[in-house]
Design an enzyme around this catalytic site. Sequence first.
Site, short mmCIF file in Angstrom:
data_model
loop_
_atom_site.label_atom_id
_atom_site.label_comp_id
_atom_site.label_asym_id
_atom_site.label_seq_id
_atom_site.Cartn_x
_atom_site.Cartn_y
_atom_site.Cartn_z
N ASP A 145 71.74 55.09 3.49
CA ASP A 145 70.88 54.45 2.49
C ASP A 145 69.86 55.42 1.92
OD1 ASP A 145 72.13 51.98 2.99
OD2 ASP A 145 70.83 51.63 4.71
N TYR A 216 73.76 58.33 15.60
CA TYR A 216 72.51 58.22 14.85
C TYR A 216 71.33 58.55 15.76
CZ TYR A 216 74.64 55.86 10.82
OH TYR A 216 75.37 55.56 9.70
#
Length: 444
Positions: A145, A216
């Site tokens: 994003d 992540y």
Amino acid sequence: MNFIFSIFKSGNKSTASSSNLERGKYAQWTKEQLIKRISELESSSAADSTPPKRRKVVSETQVYQGQPPKKAKRVRQFDFSQHSTRFVALRFAYLGWNYNGLAIQNEPTPLPTIEGKILEALHISRLVPSMNPREYQFSRCGRTDKGVSAMNQVISLRVRSNLTPEEQLDPANDRREIKYVHILNQLLPDDIRVSAVCLRPPEGFDARFSCESRHYKYLFSNDGLDISRMQEGATLFLGEHDFRNFCKLDGSKQITNYKRSVISAKILHIRDDLYCLDLVGSAFLWHQVRCMMAHLFLIGQGLEEPSLINDMFDIVKTPQKPIYDMASDIPLLLYDCKFPEMEWLESNLDDYSSIKYGKAVSALALNYQLRAAVVDIFKTVLPTSEANLFSKTRINVGDGKGRVVTNYQKMMDRDVMAPVEVVNKKYSEKKKQRKKKKALEQSV
């Protein structure tokens, strides 16, 4: 002299007399005759006048350097049909806060996208025929994003090659191949860097579907947080669960299966007061990591119990997603992507180009370090208050500011969003209406 003066005097008399005659002539004319005469004089004046010659515009640099004006360059068409192509994978890294996310968008965005910059560099260097990724088997590993960074992102695509299909099979010919990494790094911004290329990906390779797991990291400060409670909550994410209450519902995807598997979830200490959520999973939903982190912040602040994680997984107990704020985007990074065994070719770290672009990244890092140091000084010289918020609560969302509320409302007592089925149905109906409207407009 007297002779000349007499001529001049007589000339003035004749001019004056002719002028008086003209006045006398026009004095007898009607208004219509005068207007007609003026129109005739204006027409003859316009016919005699010619447009001024256009002057060449020369830049100040050309004047100072004595250079002639530059002529417009003729763009020569590049014939891709005369060149071989090959399917490759590119590994790259980027800092996300200057971009509107990874994926290129159909509509204009306030900031450029990482993918847009990469496709532009590929097109300018004539490695691909157009900016349309569908024309050359383009695929991305993961979609990040706006504001999110990545350290080992991967794309796969078909690009122009110096070698024939037969020559591409022999690694001995690799030195004759186009220097993909070097060329792209010349054209890309300093905060987007291609680190390696795989010239022979495994058969059937796809950057998205061949990825085995995604790793992540979410960075945060431990200020006001109980790390042990956060670790207890993170452990509950392990295994396969329904994450519909830990993501942003997207009707355009028409997702019905929200089950995802988390392989590893740990709270790790990085340095000083800096920690991170270290998370590994096979795949993730839209905004899933930021939603998971938002819950861990609430648990770390003591506003919620670690058992909240299990309550959110229980779709019988919590069939609809409660309304809450996601964690900030800037501290999140896609740290790594795991693929089957692949031969990655990196640039020679000792050659000039690698040193040059390595220095560019070092300069970028120094720039941010200096800015951080200036901000630290800025913070120390300003007056600060150590007073608490009294009856108010600051909800930590990872950006340092948070959200201040007068009365904290427990997650399970909050208003909820529409169910997944309703979101999907609503979008599907809107899509049908748009198609119907478009069909009617075309038939008219």
